[in-house]
Design an enzyme around this catalytic site. Structure first.
Site, PDB file in Angstrom:
ATOM      1  N   LYS A 268       6.312 -19.035  48.547  1.00 17.31           N
ATOM      2  CA  LYS A 268       4.945 -18.513  48.436  1.00 17.31           C
ATOM      3  C   LYS A 268       4.506 -17.834  49.731  1.00 17.31           C
ATOM      4  O   LYS A 268       3.963 -16.744  49.712  1.00 17.31           O
ATOM      5  CB  LYS A 268       3.964 -19.656  48.115  1.00 17.31           C
TER       6      LYS A 268
ATOM      7  N   ARG B 142      -4.533 -26.818  44.894  1.00 11.82           N
ATOM      8  CA  ARG B 142      -3.355 -27.644  44.721  1.00 11.82           C
ATOM      9  C   ARG B 142      -3.647 -28.878  43.873  1.00 11.82           C
ATOM     10  O   ARG B 142      -2.762 -29.694  43.667  1.00 11.82           O
ATOM     11  CB  ARG B 142      -2.927 -28.107  46.100  1.00 11.82           C
TER      12      ARG B 142
ATOM     13  N   ARG C 153      14.170 -23.869  57.181  1.00 14.02           N
ATOM     14  CA  ARG C 153      12.923 -23.208  57.548  1.00 14.02           C
ATOM     15  C   ARG C 153      12.573 -23.436  59.029  1.00 14.02           C
ATOM     16  O   ARG C 153      12.735 -24.518  59.562  1.00 14.02           O
ATOM     17  CB  ARG C 153      11.835 -23.774  56.648  1.00 14.02           C
TER      18      ARG C 153
ATOM     19  N   ARG D  54       9.360 -27.554  61.032  1.00 12.77           N
ATOM     20  CA  ARG D  54       8.128 -28.273  60.715  1.00 12.77           C
ATOM     21  C   ARG D  54       8.437 -29.757  60.592  1.00 12.77           C
ATOM     22  O   ARG D  54       9.431 -30.129  59.982  1.00 12.77           O
ATOM     23  CB  ARG D  54       7.562 -27.755  59.391  1.00 12.77           C
TER      24      ARG D  54
ATOM     25  N   ARG E 168       6.685 -34.776  49.242  1.00 14.35           N
ATOM     26  CA  ARG E 168       5.921 -33.570  48.892  1.00 14.35           C
ATOM     27  C   ARG E 168       6.258 -33.101  47.485  1.00 14.35           C
ATOM     28  O   ARG E 168       5.392 -32.618  46.768  1.00 14.35           O
ATOM     29  CB  ARG E 168       6.199 -32.461  49.914  1.00 14.35           C
TER      30      ARG E 168
END
Ligand code: ADP
Length: 222
Positions: A13, A88, A127, A160, A171
């Site tokens: 996203k 969300r 990431r 992260r 998550r």
């Protein structure tokens, strides 16, 4: 254009929102980036949410609703917006609805990035992000020009802290429980478009261009 992007963590996203934001010249409002900037700047909000993000849980609706409303009220958002990672929960979706109603505005489309679990895990483990300016990278899929350095500001890239395997698992659970119900919510309203989150960046951009065209998305200048 007024669009929202949702889908599991790692669906891409943020990457697509950044590209669309440049192309359409509308702000990219990423809920996670907003929260991380509060944490970086040690604000009161940041102190409240740090531990929540580290556990992979969601911050309370009232808190994120207010942060997003502040962004949406800024003059720059008059031309439209790309919401990434918000809403969300169903409570957040209702709050956004109310907010837009109050301004006599409508969403153009809710893009659901349907993505398989294997792809999500691969993306999250590679990431990296820039702790200075918030830009996102991936060591294989979107590498920076100079390894380990941000293209925009030159700062050293970091992982992260919520991309650790146990937090990623949490998550994904939270996504299934709280966010997946939005699929039905936006389908009923006629805004939902499912797009293939597994596609490479260029392939998915081509799909997105067609979907947006089909929805008559254009710059909303008021
Ligand atoms: P991802 O989509 O990869 O999970 P984000 O950067 O969007 O990453 O979100 C990171 C974290 O920020 C979430 O795990 C959650 O703790 C918090 N967060 C982001 N958006 C919201 C939201 N709309 N409501 C509540 N918490 C949020």
């Amino acid at each position: 254009m007024r669009i929202i992007l949702f889908g599991p963590p790692g669906a891409g996203k943020g990457t697509h929102a950044q590209i669309l934001s440049r192309k359409w010249q509308v702000p990219h409002l990423a809920a996670g980036d907003l929260l991380r900037s509060h944490i970086r700047e040690l604000t009161e909000v940041g102190k409240k949410v740090k531990a929540i993000l580290e556990r992979g849980e969601l911050v309370p609706d009232v808190l994120i609703n207010e942060l997003i409303a502040v962004e949406l009220r800024k003059p720059v958002a008059r031309r439209g917006f790309i919401l990434d990672g918000y809403p969300r929960t169903l409570g957040q979706a209702d709050a956004l609805d109310e907010f837009l109603k109050g301004k006599n505005e409508n969403l153009d489309v809710a893009l659901y990035f349907k993505t398989s679990v294997d792809v999500v895990i691969d993306r999250l483990t590679g990431r990296r992000f820039c702790p200075e300016c918030g830009a996102n990278y991936h060591i294989r899929n979107i590498p920076p020009k100079v390894s380990g350095k941000c293209d925009r500001c030159g700062a050293s890239l970091v992982e992260r802290s919520d991309d650790r395997p146990e937090t990623v698992r949490r998550r994904l659970e939270v996504y299934e429980k709280d966010t997946a119900p939005l699929l039905n919510y936006y389908q009923v309203k006629g805004f939902l478009e499912e797009v293939p989150g597994d596609f490479d960046v260029d392939e998915l951009q081509a799909v997105l261009a067609k979907v947006l065209e089909r929805h008559g998305v254009r710059e909303s200048i008021r």
